[in-house]
Design a protein around this motif. Structure first.
Motif, PDB file in Angstrom:
ATOM      1  N   VAL A  62       0.837  -1.200   0.000  1.00 22.96           N
ATOM      2  CA  VAL A  62       0.000   0.000   0.000  1.00 22.96           C
ATOM      3  C   VAL A  62       0.868   1.244   0.000  1.00 22.96           C
ATOM      4  O   VAL A  62       0.632   2.200  -0.753  1.00 22.96           O
ATOM      5  CB  VAL A  62      -0.959  -0.003   1.215  1.00 22.96           C
ATOM      6  N   GLU A  63       1.910   1.251   0.833  1.00 25.81           N
ATOM      7  CA  GLU A  63       2.806   2.401   0.898  1.00 25.81           C
ATOM      8  C   GLU A  63       3.511   2.631  -0.443  1.00 25.81           C
ATOM      9  O   GLU A  63       3.599   3.767  -0.924  1.00 25.81           O
ATOM     10  CB  GLU A  63       3.836   2.197   2.000  1.00 25.81           C
ATOM     11  N   VAL A  64       3.998   1.565  -1.053  1.00 29.34           N
ATOM     12  CA  VAL A  64       4.664   1.694  -2.348  1.00 29.34           C
ATOM     13  C   VAL A  64       3.681   2.222  -3.395  1.00 29.34           C
ATOM     14  O   VAL A  64       4.010   3.117  -4.177  1.00 29.34           O
ATOM     15  CB  VAL A  64       5.266   0.341  -2.796  1.00 29.34           C
ATOM     16  N   GLY A  65       2.469   1.709  -3.399  1.00 25.73           N
ATOM     17  CA  GLY A  65       1.468   2.183  -4.347  1.00 25.73           C
ATOM     18  C   GLY A  65       1.149   3.653  -4.150  1.00 25.73           C
ATOM     19  O   GLY A  65       1.002   4.407  -5.114  1.00 25.73           O
ATOM     20  N   LEU A  66       1.048   4.092  -2.899  1.00 24.60           N
ATOM     21  CA  LEU A  66       0.775   5.497  -2.640  1.00 24.60           C
ATOM     22  C   LEU A  66       1.941   6.377  -3.072  1.00 24.60           C
ATOM     23  O   LEU A  66       1.755   7.480  -3.591  1.00 24.60           O
ATOM     24  CB  LEU A  66       0.474   5.712  -1.157  1.00 24.60           C
ATOM     25  N   ARG A  67       3.155   5.903  -2.874  1.00 27.78           N
ATOM     26  CA  ARG A  67       4.312   6.680  -3.313  1.00 27.78           C
ATOM     27  C   ARG A  67       4.347   6.792  -4.839  1.00 27.78           C
ATOM     28  O   ARG A  67       4.721   7.830  -5.379  1.00 27.78           O
ATOM     29  CB  ARG A  67       5.605   6.055  -2.810  1.00 27.78           C
ATOM     30  N   LEU A  68       3.963   5.735  -5.526  1.00 29.76           N
ATOM     31  CA  LEU A  68       3.944   5.774  -6.981  1.00 29.76           C
ATOM     32  C   LEU A  68       2.813   6.655  -7.504  1.00 29.76           C
ATOM     33  O   LEU A  68       2.960   7.308  -8.539  1.00 29.76           O
ATOM     34  CB  LEU A  68       3.805   4.363  -7.550  1.00 29.76           C
ATOM     35  N   ALA A  69       1.707   6.689  -6.804  1.00 32.91           N
ATOM     36  CA  ALA A  69       0.538   7.435  -7.263  1.00 32.91           C
ATOM     37  C   ALA A  69       0.608   8.911  -6.907  1.00 32.91           C
ATOM     38  O   ALA A  69      -0.074   9.725  -7.522  1.00 32.91           O
ATOM     39  CB  ALA A  69      -0.722   6.827  -6.664  1.00 32.91           C
ATOM     40  N   THR A  70       1.410   9.276  -5.927  1.00 36.99           N
ATOM     41  CA  THR A  70       1.493  10.667  -5.498  1.00 36.99           C
ATOM     42  C   THR A  70       2.501  11.411  -6.371  1.00 36.99           C
ATOM     43  O   THR A  70       3.654  10.985  -6.481  1.00 36.99           O
ATOM     44  CB  THR A  70       1.939  10.742  -4.023  1.00 36.99           C
ATOM     45  N   PRO A  71       2.080  12.517  -6.988  1.00 37.28           N
ATOM     46  CA  PRO A  71       3.022  13.265  -7.819  1.00 37.28           C
ATOM     47  C   PRO A  71       4.098  13.935  -6.960  1.00 37.28           C
ATOM     48  O   PRO A  71       3.830  14.377  -5.847  1.00 37.28           O
ATOM     49  CB  PRO A  71       2.160  14.306  -8.522  1.00 37.28           C
ATOM     50  N   LYS A  72       5.287  13.978  -7.487  1.00 39.44           N
ATOM     51  CA  LYS A  72       6.391  14.615  -6.774  1.00 39.44           C
ATOM     52  C   LYS A  72       6.237  16.131  -6.902  1.00 39.44           C
ATOM     53  O   LYS A  72       5.807  16.623  -7.951  1.00 39.44           O
ATOM     54  CB  LYS A  72       7.730  14.174  -7.330  1.00 39.44           C
ATOM     55  N   PRO A  73       6.589  16.873  -5.870  1.00 40.22           N
ATOM     56  CA  PRO A  73       6.477  18.324  -5.970  1.00 40.22           C
ATOM     57  C   PRO A  73       7.507  18.857  -6.984  1.00 40.22           C
ATOM     58  O   PRO A  73       8.589  18.315  -7.137  1.00 40.22           O
ATOM     59  CB  PRO A  73       6.794  18.809  -4.554  1.00 40.22           C
ATOM     60  N   ALA A  74       7.122  19.926  -7.676  1.00 36.80           N
ATOM     61  CA  ALA A  74       8.004  20.521  -8.675  1.00 36.80           C
ATOM     62  C   ALA A  74       9.194  21.154  -7.973  1.00 36.80           C
ATOM     63  O   ALA A  74       9.048  21.799  -6.931  1.00 36.80           O
ATOM     64  CB  ALA A  74       7.244  21.555  -9.481  1.00 36.80           C
ATOM     65  N   LEU A  75      10.371  20.974  -8.538  1.00 39.43           N
ATOM     66  CA  LEU A  75      11.565  21.573  -7.975  1.00 39.43           C
ATOM     67  C   LEU A  75      11.634  23.035  -8.362  1.00 39.43           C
ATOM     68  O   LEU A  75      11.276  23.419  -9.483  1.00 39.43           O
ATOM     69  CB  LEU A  75      12.819  20.841  -8.473  1.00 39.43           C
TER      70      LEU A  75
END
Length: 64
Positions: free
Chosen positions: A45-58
């Motif tokens: 579940v944690e891995v799936g949430l990390r993959l589904a959450t967009p990374k913040p723009a640098l």
């Protein structure tokens, strides 16, 4: 109701509940532990949430 009859019924019911609780305890001890399955599930579940959450723009770096 006669107090002696009431006490006898109470003792019988208490013995029945005690036997039922002991049977439940023995059954729960006999079950296979699901600790590994639970940890693996939450990790997925944690891995799936990390993959589904967009990374913040640098923020763009200032050019010198």
């Amino acid at each position: 109701m006669n107090p002696e009859t009431h006490l006898a019924l109470h003792r019988m019911r208490a013995a029945e509940l005690g036997a039922e609780a002991e049977a439940y305890r023995l059954a729960s001890e006999a079950r296979q532990p699901h600790g590994l399955r639970t940890r693996l599930g939450w990790t997925l579940v944690e891995v799936g949430l990390r993959l589904a959450t967009p990374k913040p723009a640098l923020a763009p770096s200032p050019s010198s």
